[in-house]
Design a protein around this motif. Structure first.
Motif, short mmCIF file in Angstrom:
data_model
loop_
_atom_site.label_atom_id
_atom_site.label_comp_id
_atom_site.label_asym_id
_atom_site.label_seq_id
_atom_site.Cartn_x
_atom_site.Cartn_y
_atom_site.Cartn_z
N ASN A 150 0.79 -1.37 -0.05
CA ASN A 150 -0.26 0.03 0.14
C ASN A 150 0.84 1.35 -0.05
O ASN A 150 0.10 2.22 -0.03
CB ASN A 150 -0.94 0.04 1.14
CG ASN A 150 -2.08 -1.09 1.19
OD1 ASN A 150 -3.03 -0.71 0.39
ND2 ASN A 150 -1.85 -2.12 1.65
N GLU A 151 2.21 1.26 -0.11
CA GLU A 151 3.01 2.14 -0.06
C GLU A 151 2.76 3.16 1.10
O GLU A 151 2.78 4.58 0.82
CB GLU A 151 3.08 2.93 -1.26
CG GLU A 151 3.51 2.12 -2.68
CD GLU A 151 3.12 2.96 -3.99
OE1 GLU A 151 3.08 4.12 -3.97
OE2 GLU A 151 3.52 2.19 -5.04
N ALA A 152 2.34 2.67 2.33
CA ALA A 152 1.72 3.50 3.38
C ALA A 152 3.29 4.19 4.11
O ALA A 152 4.13 3.56 4.11
CB ALA A 152 1.35 2.47 4.31
N VAL A 181 -1.04 9.96 8.73
CA VAL A 181 -0.65 8.66 7.64
C VAL A 181 -1.46 9.00 6.36
O VAL A 181 -2.38 9.82 6.03
CB VAL A 181 -2.01 7.55 8.51
CG1 VAL A 181 -1.76 6.22 7.52
CG2 VAL A 181 -1.75 7.33 9.83
N GLN A 182 -0.81 8.30 5.39
CA GLN A 182 -1.06 8.41 3.95
C GLN A 182 -0.59 7.15 3.33
O GLN A 182 0.23 6.33 3.93
CB GLN A 182 -0.38 9.59 3.48
CG GLN A 182 1.47 9.49 3.35
CD GLN A 182 1.62 10.56 2.66
OE1 GLN A 182 1.96 11.73 3.36
NE2 GLN A 182 2.11 10.71 1.47
N ASN A 183 -1.06 6.85 2.18
CA ASN A 183 -0.80 5.64 1.50
C ASN A 183 -1.32 5.89 0.06
O ASN A 183 -1.66 7.05 -0.41
CB ASN A 183 -1.58 4.12 2.07
CG ASN A 183 -3.04 4.61 1.97
OD1 ASN A 183 -3.70 4.99 1.06
ND2 ASN A 183 -3.64 3.87 3.31
N ALA A 184 -1.09 4.78 -0.85
CA ALA A 184 -1.38 4.82 -2.36
C ALA A 184 -2.83 5.28 -2.63
O ALA A 184 -2.81 6.15 -3.48
CB ALA A 184 -0.82 3.81 -2.98
N PRO A 187 -3.40 9.72 -0.63
CA PRO A 187 -2.34 10.44 -1.01
C PRO A 187 -2.06 11.68 -0.08
O PRO A 187 -1.15 12.05 0.41
CB PRO A 187 -2.12 10.81 -2.21
CG PRO A 187 -3.50 10.84 -2.95
CD PRO A 187 -4.33 9.77 -2.16
N ASP A 188 -3.27 12.25 0.37
CA ASP A 188 -3.30 13.25 1.25
C ASP A 188 -3.21 12.85 2.53
O ASP A 188 -4.00 12.07 3.23
CB ASP A 188 -4.65 14.27 1.13
CG ASP A 188 -4.57 14.90 -0.22
OD1 ASP A 188 -3.49 15.12 -0.93
OD2 ASP A 188 -5.66 15.12 -0.86
#
Length: 215
Positions: A150-152, A181-184, A187-188
């Protein structure tokens, strides 16, 4: 004038000798009796030593014993108060050190980067012990892959902290944390606010987290 015959002289000598004998016998008889009746003899001295203690003497003995007991009690109380003061200082020092370690560890625990996930996990495990370390080790493989997929990423900041309870070897710390916190898919960054209850144990010369709860 009557004349004195030889018989009269012999009678006078006989009477004089009898009186002298009686006088000497009387002196010999009176000696021991007088000595036995004289005051201050050895027998009287022994009776004086055997006399019971007077009330004044008993009172003095009681006061001496009471003062000795009070002195012993005073030393014991002083020793206990000194130990209690030392113990309280040890607990206060442990609480301060554990609180500082808990704040630093909470920021490590709530900050993650999928590009450096192995390094992040190593830091988390290094600061943990006991139950929490076992749990995190078991779940780390699945969590690692989830973060990568999740590219977290996340970054935690401790806003406040307080010690709930403390002893020399274990301290419970309450922390309020803001986590960005953000992930794919999102993104914000968004802000998650959490309350964490962390139990810190003193192990191998360091404060480590043995339990981490989200009450």
């Amino acid at each position: 004038m009557p004349s004195t015959t030889d018989e009269d002289l012999d009678d006078q000598k006989t009477d004089t000798a009898a009186e002298d004998t009686a006088t000497s016998d009387g002196d010999a008889t009176e000696g021991p009796a007088d000595a036995a009746s004289e005051p201050g003899s050895a027998a009287d001295g022994e009776n004086d030593d055997a006399e019971p203690a007077t009330p004044g003497r008993r009172r003095r003995r009681f006061l001496v014993g009471a003062l000795a007991a009070l002195a012993v009690a005073g030393f014991a109380t002083s020793g206990y108060l000194g130990w209690q003061l030392w113990h309280n200082r040890q607990v206060e020092q442990a609480a301060a050190q554990a609180q500082t370690a808990a704040v630093a560890y909470a920021q490590v625990l709530t900050s993650i980067d999928s590009n450096n996930v192995d390094e992040n996990f190593a830091q988390v495990l290094d600061g943990s012990t006991g139950e929490f370390k076992d749990m995190y080790t078991k779940s780390s493989t699945q969590l690692r892959q989830l973060l990568i997929d999740n590219e977290a990423s996340a970054r935690g900041v401790v806003l406040e902290s307080a010690v709930q309870s403390a002893s020399e070897n274990q301290v419970v710390v309450l922390l309020f944390v803001d986590q960005s916190v953000q992930n794919a898919s999102v993104p914000d960054p968004r802000i998650d606010r959490s309350r964490i209850k962390m139990t810190m144990d003193y192990v191998d010369g360091r404060w480590r987290a043995s339990q981490v709860e989200l009450p």
